[in-house]
Design a protein around this motif. Structure first.
Motif, PDB file in Angstrom:
ATOM      1  N   MET A  71      88.916  79.931 -21.533  1.00  0.00           N
ATOM      2  CA  MET A  71      88.540  78.525 -21.735  1.00  0.00           C
ATOM      3  C   MET A  71      87.079  78.310 -21.384  1.00  0.00           C
ATOM      4  SD  MET A  71      91.607  76.102 -20.384  1.00  0.00           S
ATOM      5  CE  MET A  71      93.207  76.777 -20.005  1.00  0.00           C
ATOM      6  N   VAL A  72      86.261  79.343 -21.577  1.00  0.00           N
ATOM      7  CA  VAL A  72      84.807  79.179 -21.446  1.00  0.00           C
ATOM      8  C   VAL A  72      84.165  79.798 -22.676  1.00  0.00           C
ATOM      9  CG1 VAL A  72      84.437  81.325 -20.114  1.00  0.00           C
ATOM     10  CG2 VAL A  72      82.814  79.434 -19.898  1.00  0.00           C
ATOM     11  N   SER A  73      83.160  79.138 -23.200  1.00  0.00           N
ATOM     12  CA  SER A  73      82.403  79.632 -24.338  1.00  0.00           C
ATOM     13  C   SER A  73      80.965  79.168 -24.153  1.00  0.00           C
ATOM     14  CB  SER A  73      82.966  79.070 -25.652  1.00  0.00           C
ATOM     15  OG  SER A  73      84.311  79.453 -25.848  1.00  0.00           O
ATOM     16  N   CYS A  74      80.074  79.721 -24.965  1.00  0.00           N
ATOM     17  CA  CYS A  74      78.653  79.403 -24.787  1.00  0.00           C
ATOM     18  C   CYS A  74      77.972  79.371 -26.152  1.00  0.00           C
ATOM     19  CB  CYS A  74      78.005  80.481 -23.897  1.00  0.00           C
ATOM     20  SG  CYS A  74      76.293  80.171 -23.439  1.00  0.00           S
ATOM     21  N   ALA A  75      77.139  78.366 -26.364  1.00  0.00           N
ATOM     22  CA  ALA A  75      76.468  78.239 -27.660  1.00  0.00           C
ATOM     23  C   ALA A  75      75.073  77.657 -27.475  1.00  0.00           C
ATOM     24  CB  ALA A  75      77.276  77.346 -28.595  1.00  0.00           C
ATOM     25  N   GLU A  76      74.272  77.820 -28.513  1.00  0.00           N
ATOM     26  CA  GLU A  76      73.011  77.072 -28.561  1.00  0.00           C
ATOM     27  C   GLU A  76      73.314  75.726 -29.223  1.00  0.00           C
ATOM     28  OE1 GLU A  76      68.597  77.821 -30.343  1.00  0.00           O
ATOM     29  OE2 GLU A  76      70.187  77.334 -31.733  1.00  0.00           O
ATOM     30  N   TRP A  77      73.063  74.663 -28.488  1.00  0.00           N
ATOM     31  CA  TRP A  77      73.347  73.310 -28.981  1.00  0.00           C
ATOM     32  C   TRP A  77      72.046  72.651 -29.395  1.00  0.00           C
ATOM     33  CZ3 TRP A  77      78.438  72.878 -29.331  1.00  0.00           C
ATOM     34  CH2 TRP A  77      79.239  73.611 -28.452  1.00  0.00           C
ATOM     35  N   LEU A 116      85.058  81.236 -32.831  1.00  0.00           N
ATOM     36  CA  LEU A 116      85.846  81.730 -31.700  1.00  0.00           C
ATOM     37  C   LEU A 116      85.698  80.870 -30.454  1.00  0.00           C
ATOM     38  CD1 LEU A 116      85.137  85.566 -32.084  1.00  0.00           C
ATOM     39  CD2 LEU A 116      87.178  84.304 -32.802  1.00  0.00           C
ATOM     40  N   PHE A 117      84.936  79.793 -30.559  1.00  0.00           N
ATOM     41  CA  PHE A 117      84.727  78.889 -29.418  1.00  0.00           C
ATOM     42  C   PHE A 117      86.074  78.262 -29.042  1.00  0.00           C
ATOM     43  CE2 PHE A 117      82.736  75.696 -26.854  1.00  0.00           C
ATOM     44  CZ  PHE A 117      81.445  76.159 -26.606  1.00  0.00           C
ATOM     45  N   SER A 142      66.939  72.032 -28.440  1.00  0.00           N
ATOM     46  CA  SER A 142      67.984  73.055 -28.492  1.00  0.00           C
ATOM     47  C   SER A 142      68.093  73.691 -27.124  1.00  0.00           C
ATOM     48  CB  SER A 142      67.641  74.140 -29.518  1.00  0.00           C
ATOM     49  OG  SER A 142      67.625  73.606 -30.821  1.00  0.00           O
ATOM     50  N   GLN A 143      69.308  73.892 -26.665  1.00  0.00           N
ATOM     51  CA  GLN A 143      69.479  74.593 -25.385  1.00  0.00           C
ATOM     52  C   GLN A 143      70.802  75.339 -25.396  1.00  0.00           C
ATOM     53  OE1 GLN A 143      68.913  71.081 -22.982  1.00  0.00           O
ATOM     54  NE2 GLN A 143      71.107  70.823 -22.624  1.00  0.00           N
ATOM     55  N   ILE A 144      70.794  76.468 -24.673  1.00  0.00           N
ATOM     56  CA  ILE A 144      71.988  77.308 -24.604  1.00  0.00           C
ATOM     57  C   ILE A 144      72.762  76.936 -23.342  1.00  0.00           C
ATOM     58  CG2 ILE A 144      72.806  79.676 -24.328  1.00  0.00           C
ATOM     59  CD1 ILE A 144      70.466  80.552 -26.105  1.00  0.00           C
ATOM     60  N   ASN A 145      73.981  76.472 -23.531  1.00  0.00           N
ATOM     61  CA  ASN A 145      74.821  76.067 -22.401  1.00  0.00           C
ATOM     62  C   ASN A 145      76.257  76.527 -22.609  1.00  0.00           C
ATOM     63  OD1 ASN A 145      72.931  73.146 -22.462  1.00  0.00           O
ATOM     64  ND2 ASN A 145      73.023  74.444 -20.648  1.00  0.00           N
ATOM     65  N   PHE A 146      76.891  76.890 -21.500  1.00  0.00           N
ATOM     66  CA  PHE A 146      78.331  77.171 -21.575  1.00  0.00           C
ATOM     67  C   PHE A 146      79.092  75.854 -21.525  1.00  0.00           C
ATOM     68  CE2 PHE A 146      77.861  76.915 -16.912  1.00  0.00           C
ATOM     69  CZ  PHE A 146      78.984  76.193 -16.556  1.00  0.00           C
ATOM     70  N   ILE A 147      80.296  75.870 -22.033  1.00  0.00           N
ATOM     71  CA  ILE A 147      81.252  74.793 -21.789  1.00  0.00           C
ATOM     72  C   ILE A 147      82.515  75.460 -21.269  1.00  0.00           C
ATOM     73  CG2 ILE A 147      82.634  72.918 -22.761  1.00  0.00           C
ATOM     74  CD1 ILE A 147      80.506  72.464 -24.852  1.00  0.00           C
ATOM     75  N   GLU A 148      83.012  74.964 -20.142  1.00  0.00           N
ATOM     76  CA  GLU A 148      84.238  75.519 -19.572  1.00  0.00           C
ATOM     77  C   GLU A 148      85.207  74.390 -19.273  1.00  0.00           C
ATOM     78  OE1 GLU A 148      83.905  77.461 -15.722  1.00  0.00           O
ATOM     79  OE2 GLU A 148      85.770  78.566 -16.045  1.00  0.00           O
ATOM     80  N   CYS A 149      86.448  74.578 -19.674  1.00  0.00           N
ATOM     81  CA  CYS A 149      87.495  73.631 -19.298  1.00  0.00           C
ATOM     82  C   CYS A 149      87.803  73.848 -17.818  1.00  0.00           C
ATOM     83  CB  CYS A 149      88.746  73.862 -20.127  1.00  0.00           C
ATOM     84  SG  CYS A 149      90.124  72.798 -19.627  1.00  0.00           S
ATOM     85  N   PRO A 150      87.854  72.775 -17.013  1.00  0.00           N
ATOM     86  CA  PRO A 150      88.132  72.974 -15.588  1.00  0.00           C
ATOM     87  C   PRO A 150      89.514  73.543 -15.317  1.00  0.00           C
ATOM     88  CG  PRO A 150      88.149  70.640 -16.149  1.00  0.00           C
ATOM     89  CD  PRO A 150      87.647  71.372 -17.360  1.00  0.00           C
TER      90      PRO A 150
END
Lengths: 225, 443
Positions: free
Chosen positions: B196-202, B124-125, B167-175
């Motif tokens: 247009m924002v989602s968050c995952a453990e990368w 769903l990202f 590993s770190q949890i970060n959001f990614i948002e389209c500006p």
């Protein structure tokens, strides 16, 4: 899990001093890195993938192309989306025109009205165009298309020939229209908690505007502007 | 095996059918019309998968004993890679067809209205592609690091995974998230307004580790990241950020990156605009100046009212939104509700979130739900007793730098209506007397 190492220097001082002492981040060349994984690319391998071009012309290859050559190529490869004169088709980008519109209610951001660097045009056509067949054009063809799009915007004359000497000399009309330092935060809201404003007025509502696709059921493809 | 499953399914159907015979005739007809029993042997894959929720819902709670209690379910590895219940079929990414010229260079939105906690499920990202989603064979994929370095290298994906991982949890948002709303309220949906924002453990290798491995020359101040997709998408990133918290990620929420998220490897640039998190990463070049690529000049620059534009506006400033209620999640009747939402900041941690139910005249501090992490989504909640009258709900985040999320009017007073990107203003939801929720803007 969430520890952060600000810089490799910090890393050196906290956990891996021995490693970094023999492998400084800024230092004399060693034949391999600490881990030594991977391969060393040949010059040919680097050259084949290193396609970026900078405003100062670094990265531009040999070759050249004229406005006339570009016009023919544009009709074949570009006009179906961008229009014969760069006017744009449907929602595909308009490439020419729009000068003086950046302060208007509906600004038109084109190569001529907005783009600050001519090198970006060569770089982008070369790496990503034509949309349906990226990286299929020769360097000469990219020079020619770059010359043509610049000419469509009256930035170069009809006899212009683009090459690695002439292109970095082109000064784009909106070259000085940008600041490259983030000025934000530019808005300072106060953290007011009580009686923060006297009245509340709704200025606009999405209710009744038929613009929202369905959010249940299958994907909605039927809505048009 | 298949025959056995079929028999199980038929048994379940038989039980359900007997169940329906105990219904009043009207309800029984509706139950049968639901199509449960016409599928027959085709129902392999889950005895109950075809049961329409509506047909059963009215009859399958106490004192009834539902058919799924009186039958066997699907065996293990019925779905070797698990998928959501068919009852969750509406929880999907969606797009706005009129927004872009085609679906190859386009965007899809995360259904925030349905999500819990702070992690976005991988399927769903939100997606943003500039030349479609490439199908990359990881065996054939290489990451080359070169330029102003002592030792250029080409890494296979196996090589990459031998480096120490983080590993770190970060959001990614389209500006461009919310960018359709500068001129007025258009879309009536949390998903389309804020998805247009989602968050995952990368999980991946810290970029500083790789840069250390190749050795940056003293004049190396910038980094160019390039994708292997048909757009060969590029962004220039200053070395200070590259050496800070950027990771070269190959995993997302515990599994390999999804193709839509850059499989087999992408950049994660915490807190910065989504476009810098270059997907399908094939090349990193160290240089002494930025490259002024198409994405950082003609796109992803913010046009101001005076006709000048701001470039290199990388940080996603603090933002929050109430996810329940929202247009997709209306209120039902008077009573106690948990107003819930998400807050985040590209500058660090969320310090506090305030909620208003009167259009910003008065505010109450909401609770932050743990965990609260830097450059991650943070969930907040405030209990509210709805009296049935119309209300104007808002949330306002304060991040650890002290920055307070602005109102739309404040933002527009400085930025006008043509900057497209970085619209992080307070969202207003109007709750109507019937419990429906509408996207509105305040003057």
């Amino acid at each position: 899990m969430f520890s952060f190492h600000k810089t490799p220097r910090l890393l050196a001082s906290t956990c891996c001093g021995v490693i970094l002492a023999s492998m400084p981040i800024l230092g004399a060349a060693e034949p391999t890195g600490y881990y030594g994984y991977g391969e060393t690319p040949t010059d040919e391998q680097i050259a084949a993938w290193d396609i970026d071009v900078r405003p100062d012309g670094k990265g531009l290859p040999e070759g050249s192309g004229s406005v006339d050559e570009g016009m023919t190529l544009f009709e074949t490869h570009c006009s179906s989306c961008h229009g014969a004169f760069g006017e744009g088709m449907g929602r595909y980008p308009k490439l020419a025109g729009g000068e003086g519109t950046l302060t208007e209610d509906r600004p038109e951001k084109t190569v001529g009205s907005y783009w600050p660097y001519a090198s970006t045009l060569w770089d982008y056509i070369h790496r990503a165009m034509p949309f349906f067949a990226p990286q299929s054009l020769t360097d000469d063809q990219v020079y020619a298309l770059t010359a043509y799009v610049l000419n469509l915007n009256y930035i170069v004359d009809a006899d212009f020939v683009a090459n690695k000497e002439t292109l970095p000399e082109v000064v784009m009309p909106n070259h000085d229209g940008f600041t490259w330092e983030d000025p934000r935060p530019v808005v300072n809201n106060e953290r007011c908690m009580k009686d923060c404003k006297e009245e509340v007025t709704i200025s606009d509502s999405a209710a009744g505007k038929n613009l929202t696709p369905s959010t249940t059921g299958p994907l909605d493809e039927g809505i048009t502007e | 095996m298949l025959g056995k499953l079929r028999r199980l399914n038929q048994d379940a159907s038989k039980i359900a059918l007997e169940e329906s015979e105990r219904l009043p005739s009207e309800e029984r007809r509706r139950f049968l019309r639901s199509g449960l029993f016409t599928a027959g042997g085709a129902m392999v894959g889950g005895a109950l998968a075809g049961i329409a929720p509506k047909a059963l819902a009215s009859t399958q709670y106490p004192p009834e004993i539902p058919p799924w209690t009186r039958s066997l379910g699907a065996g293990v590895v019925t779905d070797p890679y698990g998928v959501p219940s068919p009852f969750e079929k509406d929880v999907i990414r969606r797009n706005v067809p009129w927004l872009t010229a085609d679906e190859v260079s386009s965007i899809s939105f995360t259904p925030l209205q349905h999500l819990k906690g702070i992690i976005t499920p991988n399927g769903l990202f939100f997606e943003r592609h500039h030349a479609g989603r490439p199908e990359i064979d990881p065996q054939q994929h290489r990451l080359m690091i070169h330029g102003l370095v002592d030792r250029p290298i080409i890494l296979s994906m196996e090589d990459l995974q031998r480096f120490p991982s983080v590993s770190q949890i970060n959001f990614i948002e389209c500006p461009a998230n919310g960018g359709m709303e500068w001129r007025g309220a258009q879309l009536n949906s949390l998903q389309f307004l804020h998805g247009m924002v989602s968050c995952a453990e990368w999980t991946g290798v810290r970029l500083s580790t790789l840069l250390q491995e190749v050795g940056i020359k003293p004049e190396g101040k910038w980094l160019l990241a390039e994708g292997a997709d048909g757009a060969a998408m590029t962004r220039s990133i200053p070395m200070e950020k590259a050496l800070d918290d950027v990771i070269v990620a190959y995993a997302q929420n515990g599994e390999a990156l999804r193709r839509e998220q850059g499989y087999p490897v992408r950049l994660v640039v915490p807190g910065w605009e989504g476009n810098t998190h270059v997907k399908w990463l094939r090349r990193l070049e160290v240089g002494d100046k930025p490259w002024m690529q198409r994405e950082e000049t003609s796109k992803y620059t913010d046009l101001m009212p005076d006709g000048t534009a701001h470039g290199f506006t990388w940080v996603m400033e603090a933002k929050s939104v109430i996810t329940s209620p929202c247009p997709e999640m209306p209120l039902k009747n008077k009573g106690i509700y948990q107003i819930e939402g998400l807050a985040w900041s590209g500058r660090g941690k969320v310090k506090a979130v305030d909620v208003s139910v009167d259009g910003g005249q008065n505010w109450q501090q909401a609770q932050l739900r743990e965990p609260v992490m830097s450059k991650s989504l943070t969930r907040f909640a405030l209990e509210w007793k709805w009296d049935g009258n119309p209300a104007l709900l808002q949330s306002r985040v304060i991040d650890e730098t002290g920055y307070v999320q602005p109102t739309l009017a404040q933002l527009k007073s400085v930025r006008g209506t043509n900057s497209i990107y970085h619209k992080n203003a307070i969202q207003t939801w109007k709750v109507n007397g019937d419990g429906s929720v509408v996207n509105v803007q305040l003057s």
